[in-house]
Design a protein around this motif. Structure first.
Motif, mmCIF file in Angstrom:
data_model
loop_
_atom_site.group_PDB
_atom_site.id
_atom_site.type_symbol
_atom_site.label_atom_id
_atom_site.label_comp_id
_atom_site.label_asym_id
_atom_site.label_seq_id
_atom_site.Cartn_x
_atom_site.Cartn_y
_atom_site.Cartn_z
ATOM 1 N N GLN A 336 0.817 -1.209 0.000
ATOM 2 C CA GLN A 336 0.000 0.000 0.000
ATOM 3 C C GLN A 336 0.857 1.268 0.000
ATOM 4 N N LEU A 337 1.972 1.248 0.715
ATOM 5 C CA LEU A 337 2.867 2.403 0.685
ATOM 6 C C LEU A 337 3.390 2.639 -0.722
ATOM 7 N N ALA A 338 3.776 1.569 -1.394
ATOM 8 C CA ALA A 338 4.299 1.715 -2.755
ATOM 9 C C ALA A 338 3.226 2.249 -3.701
ATOM 10 N N ARG A 339 1.996 1.772 -3.564
ATOM 11 C CA ARG A 339 0.916 2.272 -4.419
ATOM 12 C C ARG A 339 0.701 3.763 -4.210
ATOM 13 N N CYS A 340 0.735 4.194 -2.958
ATOM 14 C CA CYS A 340 0.538 5.618 -2.663
ATOM 15 C C CYS A 340 1.679 6.462 -3.244
ATOM 16 N N LEU A 341 2.901 5.970 -3.152
ATOM 17 C CA LEU A 341 4.036 6.709 -3.715
ATOM 18 C C LEU A 341 3.999 6.714 -5.235
ATOM 19 N N PRO A 345 2.700 12.779 -4.848
ATOM 20 C CA PRO A 345 3.928 13.320 -4.270
ATOM 21 C C PRO A 345 4.127 12.729 -2.871
ATOM 22 N N TYR A 346 5.384 12.613 -2.441
ATOM 23 C CA TYR A 346 5.647 11.809 -1.245
ATOM 24 C C TYR A 346 4.899 12.289 -0.009
ATOM 25 N N SER A 347 4.728 13.592 0.181
ATOM 26 C CA SER A 347 4.023 14.072 1.367
ATOM 27 C C SER A 347 2.567 13.639 1.353
ATOM 28 N N GLU A 348 1.910 13.790 0.220
ATOM 29 C CA GLU A 348 0.525 13.338 0.091
ATOM 30 C C GLU A 348 0.454 11.805 0.158
ATOM 31 N N ALA A 349 1.452 11.148 -0.400
ATOM 32 C CA ALA A 349 1.470 9.685 -0.385
ATOM 33 C C ALA A 349 1.530 9.148 1.037
ATOM 34 N N PHE A 350 2.359 9.749 1.881
ATOM 35 C CA PHE A 350 2.466 9.288 3.266
ATOM 36 C C PHE A 350 1.138 9.462 3.997
ATOM 37 N N ALA A 351 0.460 10.581 3.766
ATOM 38 C CA ALA A 351 -0.833 10.813 4.419
ATOM 39 C C ALA A 351 -1.872 9.826 3.916
ATOM 40 N N ALA A 352 -1.891 9.556 2.602
ATOM 41 C CA ALA A 352 -2.846 8.596 2.044
ATOM 42 C C ALA A 352 -2.589 7.203 2.587
ATOM 43 N N TYR A 353 -1.332 6.840 2.710
ATOM 44 C CA TYR A 353 -0.930 5.541 3.252
ATOM 45 C C TYR A 353 -1.425 5.374 4.689
ATOM 46 N N GLU A 354 -1.239 6.372 5.508
ATOM 47 C CA GLU A 354 -1.700 6.292 6.892
ATOM 48 C C GLU A 354 -3.224 6.166 6.951
ATOM 49 N N LEU A 356 -5.162 4.837 4.757
ATOM 50 C CA LEU A 356 -5.525 3.494 4.319
ATOM 51 C C LEU A 356 -5.295 2.451 5.400
ATOM 52 N N ARG A 357 -4.225 2.594 6.158
ATOM 53 C CA ARG A 357 -3.754 1.512 7.003
ATOM 54 C C ARG A 357 -4.106 1.631 8.485
ATOM 55 N N ARG A 358 -4.132 2.835 9.040
ATOM 56 C CA ARG A 358 -4.232 2.971 10.494
ATOM 57 C C ARG A 358 -5.465 2.282 11.088
ATOM 58 N N PRO A 359 -6.679 2.506 10.594
ATOM 59 C CA PRO A 359 -7.828 1.870 11.253
ATOM 60 C C PRO A 359 -7.731 0.346 11.278
ATOM 61 N N ARG A 360 -7.263 -0.241 10.201
ATOM 62 C CA ARG A 360 -7.194 -1.706 10.103
ATOM 63 C C ARG A 360 -6.175 -2.278 11.080
ATOM 64 N N VAL A 361 -4.959 -1.743 11.055
ATOM 65 C CA VAL A 361 -3.913 -2.347 11.881
ATOM 66 C C VAL A 361 -4.177 -2.119 13.363
ATOM 67 N N GLU A 362 -4.755 -0.967 13.721
ATOM 68 C CA GLU A 362 -4.995 -0.714 15.142
ATOM 69 C C GLU A 362 -6.102 -1.617 15.686
ATOM 70 N N HIS A 393 -10.707 -10.013 8.913
ATOM 71 C CA HIS A 393 -9.424 -9.446 8.502
ATOM 72 C C HIS A 393 -8.771 -10.234 7.369
ATOM 73 N N LEU A 394 -9.251 -11.443 7.095
ATOM 74 C CA LEU A 394 -8.637 -12.282 6.066
ATOM 75 C C LEU A 394 -9.102 -11.927 4.663
ATOM 76 N N HIS A 395 -10.196 -11.156 4.545
ATOM 77 C CA HIS A 395 -10.792 -10.873 3.236
ATOM 78 C C HIS A 395 -10.198 -9.633 2.564
ATOM 79 N N HIS A 396 -9.147 -9.088 3.106
ATOM 80 C CA HIS A 396 -8.574 -7.848 2.587
ATOM 81 C C HIS A 396 -7.920 -8.087 1.224
ATOM 82 N N HIS A 397 -8.297 -7.284 0.244
ATOM 83 C CA HIS A 397 -7.759 -7.423 -1.113
ATOM 84 C C HIS A 397 -7.136 -6.112 -1.568
ATOM 85 N N ILE A 398 -5.990 -6.194 -2.207
ATOM 86 C CA ILE A 398 -5.319 -5.027 -2.772
ATOM 87 C C ILE A 398 -5.353 -5.131 -4.289
#
Length: 404
Positions: A336-341, A345-354, A356-362, A393-398
């Motif tokens: 997901q980080l690579a897709r966002c990058l 642009p890297y600053s927007e990519a980092f925010a988009a990555y977070e 995408l990921r924060r609610p799921r992993v927490e 959590h097993l049904h996650h698709h990228i």
């Protein structure tokens, strides 16, 4: 000509836009374990040149115990064309059977029919496979490069290593594990790992002398400790143990006690359980005992990125083995980080990555912490079938090709 003591740059940088609107074209990846090669391969597919810098001067062969790669982890690998080699080294698993100390089945997790099986792998095999794949794709790994700090300029970031060398790129990715130096560099108040009250042990067995488990992992919640095992059709397999231990011992401290003594301690912990634990411990060669150390996880990390630096894998969201999701979540985040990058642009990519990921992993970390608390307090243990039947959590698709 490269100045003395400085590595070749990980990339050329963009050189034309000094603001955060610049697209990253090169990356320094700190850490060459599981997340490091995965994110480097994903970045390569996204058009970002990545170079890995690993602190140790040797490979990670022989480190760690068994890992289950869940369907969501295999899906993430599939997005970067890296799933088949991992399937080849794994043993398919179709669910878990949970028993109590009296060997009475109290719960069973069966994967939904629409999902592929989990794959059990030994961590050393997974590491070697991902490392070999990254090398075959032209990704360079520099060893004996202990990361110290980094400094940013308007156009790039420079990493400094303990041997006096440096490296430059557009961005720096921390994939340096649960005791991440990069995490503290982003924010010194990012929380350290949390000890789950358990020590981990495992071992492979050429002959378990136990009937095949039918492609399911059998887990016994005993009177004092939990024990899991897998027996294949030819009776080969292995076991793992989660031993409650009030004192937080580091891996180095665990290894100060001999394997023979730990095996005696484990036998005593399972002596009153009606399970194969003691028999399998008796079959275990002390030289084959894998002391995986304390079970730890990271509490929610407030700061995922700063400037040109971002975190991935266990440096960001370590879960203990109880979750069965540690490696799979790391693989998801790498992709997901690579897709966002690729898309921003890297600053927007980092925010988009977070985002995408924060609610799921927490949510997964919170559920794992609750399960660990139950394991660490046998006197209050009771198996909740609803917990074991959760498969959301097993049904996650990228979808690699969709925009982020």
């Amino acid at each position: 000509m490269t100045p003395p003591g400085q590595e070749n740059r990980a990339g050329t940088g963009n050189g034309t836009d000094s603001g955060t609107t610049a697209r990253a074209r090169s990356a320094i990846v700190i850490g060459g374990g599981i997340a490091g090669p995965a994110v480097a391969m994903a970045l390569r597919k996204a058009g970002v040149e990545a170079t890995i810098y690993e602190a140790y001067d040797t490979t990670a062969d022989g480190i760690g115990g068994g890992i289950s790669i869940a369907p969501n982890g295999l899906d993430a690998l599939g997005a970067i064309d890296a799933d088949e080699p991992v399937r080849a080294i794994g043993t398919p698993l179709y669910g878990n059977v949970i028993t109590n100390a009296q060997n009475v089945k109290v719960a069973e997790l069966a994967l939904p029919e629409e999902l592929p099986p989990l794959h059990f792998v030994w961590r050393t095999d997974l590491y070697r496979t991902l490392h070999d794949q990254s090398g075959e794709r032209g990704i360079t790994t520099h060893r004996n490069k202990k990361f110290l700090t980094a400094e940013e300029s308007p156009t790039h970031i420079t990493a400094h290593f303990a041997d006096g060398s440096t490296a430059q790129a557009d961005i720096l990715i921390g994939a340096d594990g649960i005791r991440s130096t990069v995490r503290t560099l982003i924010n010194a108040e990012n929380p350290p790992p949390h000890y789950a009250g358990l020590l981990g042990f495992a071992a492979p067995l050429a002959d378990t002398r136990t009937p095949p488990t039918g492609g399911k992992l059998h887990i016994t919640h005993g009177k004092r400790a939990s024990f899991g095992y897998l027996s294949q059709e030819d009776r080969s397999g292995g076991w793992f143990a989660n031993l409650p231990h009030p004192e937080h011992l580091t891996l180095q401290e665990v290894r100060k006690t001999t394997p023979q003594e730990w095996l005696r301690t484990l036998r005593a912990a399972y002596a009153d359980d009606d399970s194969p634990a003691v028999a399998m411990l008796d079959l275990t060669d002390p030289d084959q005992l894998l002391m995986t150390g304390p079970l730890e996880l990271t509490p929610p990390t407030p700061t995922w990125h700063r400037g040109r630096i971002v975190l991935v894998g266990d440096s960001l969201h370590a879960t203990s083995p109880t979750s069965g999701q540690g490696a799979s979540l790391a693989l998801e985040s790498a992709v997901q980080l690579a897709r966002c990058l690729r898309d921003h642009p890297y600053s927007e990519a980092f925010a988009a990555y977070e985002a995408l990921r924060r609610p799921r992993v927490e949510e997964i970390i919170e559920q794992t912490d609750q399960a660990n608390q139950t394991k660490a307090r046998p006197e209050t243990r009771k198996t909740d079938a609803r917990h074991h039947s959760a498969t959301w959590h097993l049904h996650h698709h990228i979808d690699w090709n969709s925009p982020t």
